[in-house]
Scaffold this active site. Structure first.
Site, PDB file in Angstrom:
ATOM      1  N   LYS A  63       0.835  -1.201   0.000  1.00  0.00           N
ATOM      2  CA  LYS A  63       0.000   0.000   0.000  1.00  0.00           C
ATOM      3  C   LYS A  63       0.880   1.266   0.000  1.00  0.00           C
ATOM      4  O   LYS A  63       2.076   1.205   0.293  1.00  0.00           O
ATOM      5  CB  LYS A  63      -0.945  -0.030   1.209  1.00  0.00           C
ATOM      6  CG  LYS A  63      -1.874  -1.258   1.199  1.00  0.00           C
ATOM      7  CD  LYS A  63      -2.934  -1.172   0.120  1.00  0.00           C
ATOM      8  CE  LYS A  63      -3.638  -2.438  -0.294  1.00  0.00           C
ATOM      9  NZ  LYS A  63      -4.241  -3.339   0.601  1.00  0.00           N
TER      10      LYS A  63
HETATM   11  C1  PLP Z   1      -5.402  -4.439   0.809  1.00  0.00           C
HETATM   12  C2  PLP Z   1      -6.884  -4.226   0.816  1.00  0.00           C
HETATM   13  C3  PLP Z   1      -7.681  -4.587   1.893  1.00  0.00           C
HETATM   14  C4  PLP Z   1      -7.163  -5.416   3.023  1.00  0.00           C
HETATM   15  O1  PLP Z   1      -6.140  -4.851   3.720  1.00  0.00           O
HETATM   16  P1  PLP Z   1      -5.346  -5.706   4.823  1.00  0.00           P
HETATM   17  O2  PLP Z   1      -4.617  -4.653   5.585  1.00  0.00           O
HETATM   18  O3  PLP Z   1      -4.453  -6.633   4.072  1.00  0.00           O
HETATM   19  O4  PLP Z   1      -6.358  -6.421   5.638  1.00  0.00           O
HETATM   20  C5  PLP Z   1      -9.015  -4.234   1.892  1.00  0.00           C
HETATM   21  N1  PLP Z   1      -9.552  -3.580   0.858  1.00  0.00           N
HETATM   22  C6  PLP Z   1      -8.829  -3.258  -0.235  1.00  0.00           C
HETATM   23  C7  PLP Z   1      -9.506  -2.518  -1.352  1.00  0.00           C
HETATM   24  C8  PLP Z   1      -7.478  -3.588  -0.296  1.00  0.00           C
HETATM   25  O5  PLP Z   1      -6.773  -3.316  -1.389  1.00  0.00           O
END
Ligand code: PLP
Length: 383
Positions: free
Chosen positions: A182
């Site tokens: 992210k």
């Molecule tokens: C990465 C992601 C999540 C989940 O995030 P985590 O921190 O891995 O639980 C949820 N929604 C979207 C759109 C994502 O890209």
């Protein structure tokens, strides 16, 4: 790999921040986490920020704090990462999918309103790829049902804005992910922000077993304080060891966005006259540019991935439509005719490398590979 799909940009000093935590008595839920929560409150101009150990666990804690559970429905877009929908099922509620807008790939307020039933308790709009959904429009479309919570999935949108507003302004809560790929990351982690003091107080408990006190508070005045358990909670608090990685990234995320934007603009210029489809513009949005996705005719998508991989270029698929995946087909009986926009986008999309450390030379390699290998495939497979 010539061009990896993703590289983080944590600097070596990040290790010093972790070392400081190791030298302190609190490896988790201590002073560092609190400081990062203060920074998040400043960044988003919001009253409450709670660090969590993932988007997913933060959303589970939020749904628990809102009392969403068995018998309730949670509306989610069909075009998203599975976690957005999974969290409904994890608290015993039913995810209700809605299709997305064919141009923007975001949920449309009218489509959400059409899916509302007396059991609807929450909506999880997803700011897909970094572009924000129309939240004031969504709230208006849901009226007069003020018992439906809006929980923004802002996993792709830490630094994005819509009409000048960041996530958290027009919703009960917004949730971020600090997962490894992210825009802001500590490997695994996340945060929930909210303006609502009662929700924040309940969340402080549902993210930590339902306990009344954090470890750091249980030791205040150097003597043991009893804690109580006030509700059922999960284990979603973020270790200080990981929280320590976040402050430098929060400080530079806006500058990094300029770099992401410049790279995205180069891709867009290079593909402007090609048969590749890109997500259409979203009016009033500052795009957080989390992912750069293109769409080719579904018949050649997997060949396109193989061709890029053969050149050492990392690509991913974000995402195949959630209701087309085996679990959701089997558990809820969805078929090929359901959610056609999400399905079609999910069958033809692929994501190209996009991150601040991507060099222009690397990007030129990706662009050349797409123009030489993927565009001809797309042309041959045009409907
Ligand atoms: C990465 C992601 C999540 C989940 O995030 P985590 O921190 O891995 O639980 C949820 N929604 C979207 C759109 C994502 O890209």
């Amino acid at each position: 790999m010539a061009v990896p799909f993703y590289l983080h940009d944590l600097d070596p000093e990040a290790a010093d921040a972790v070392a400081e935590v190791i030298a302190s008595p609190f490896l988790t839920s201590g002073k560092v986490g609190r400081e990062v929560e203060d920074r998040l409150r400043d960044f988003f101009g919001i009253e409450h920020a709670l660090l969590v150990n993932s988007w997913t666990n933060g959303a589970v804690a939020t749904l628990l704090a809102l009392g969403v559970g068995p018998g309730d429905e949670v509306i989610v877009p069909a075009m998203t990462f599975i976690a957005s929908a999974n969290v409904a099922g994890l608290v015993g509620a039913r995810p209700v999918f809605v299709d997305v807008d064919p141009e923007t790939l975001l949920v449309r307020p009218e489509a959400v309103a059409a899916a509302v039933t007396p059991r609807t308790r929450a909506v999880i709009p997803v700011h897909l790829y970094g572009r924000m959904c129309d939240l004031p429009g969504l709230r208006a479309a849901l009226a007069p049902r003020d018992d439906i919570a809006i929980i923004e999935d802002a996993a792709h949108c830490f630094e994005g804005l819509r009409d000048g507003d960041p996530p958290g302004r027009h919703a009960e809560a917004a949730i971020f992910s600090f997962y490894a790929t992210k825009n802001v990351t500590c490997g695994e982690g996340g945060a929930v922000i909210t303006r609502d003091p009662e929700l924040a107080a309940r969340l402080a408990r549902t993210r930590l077993h339902g306990m009344s006190e954090l470890a750091i508070d249980r030791m205040r005045d150097a003597r043991y304080q009893h804690w109580d358990m006030l509700c059922l909670g999960t284990k979603a608090n973020l270790p200080d060891l990981l929280a320590a990685l976040l402050p430098p990234q929060i400080a530079r995320v806006r500058a990094q966005l300029d770099r992401r934007e410049a790279l995205a603009a180069r891709y867009e210029a290079a593909f402007a006259d090609s048969p590749l489809r890109l997500p259409g513009p979203v009016a009033g949005c500052l795009d957080a540019r989390h992912l750069f996705c293109i769409h080719v005719p579904p018949a050649c998508r997997d060949q396109a991935i193989l061709a890029l991989n053969a050149r050492g270029i990392g690509v991913t698929v974000n995402y195949r439509a959630v209701p087309t995946l085996t679990y959701y087909r089997e558990a809820y009986g969805y078929g090929p005719e359901d959610f056609p926009v999400s399905r079609h986008w999910g069958e033809g999309t692929l994501s190209l490398p996009l991150y601040p450390r991507l060099t222009e030379a690397q990007q030129d390699e990706v662009i050349a590979a797409v123009l030489e290998d993927v565009v001809p495939l797309a042309q041959r497979n045009l409907p």
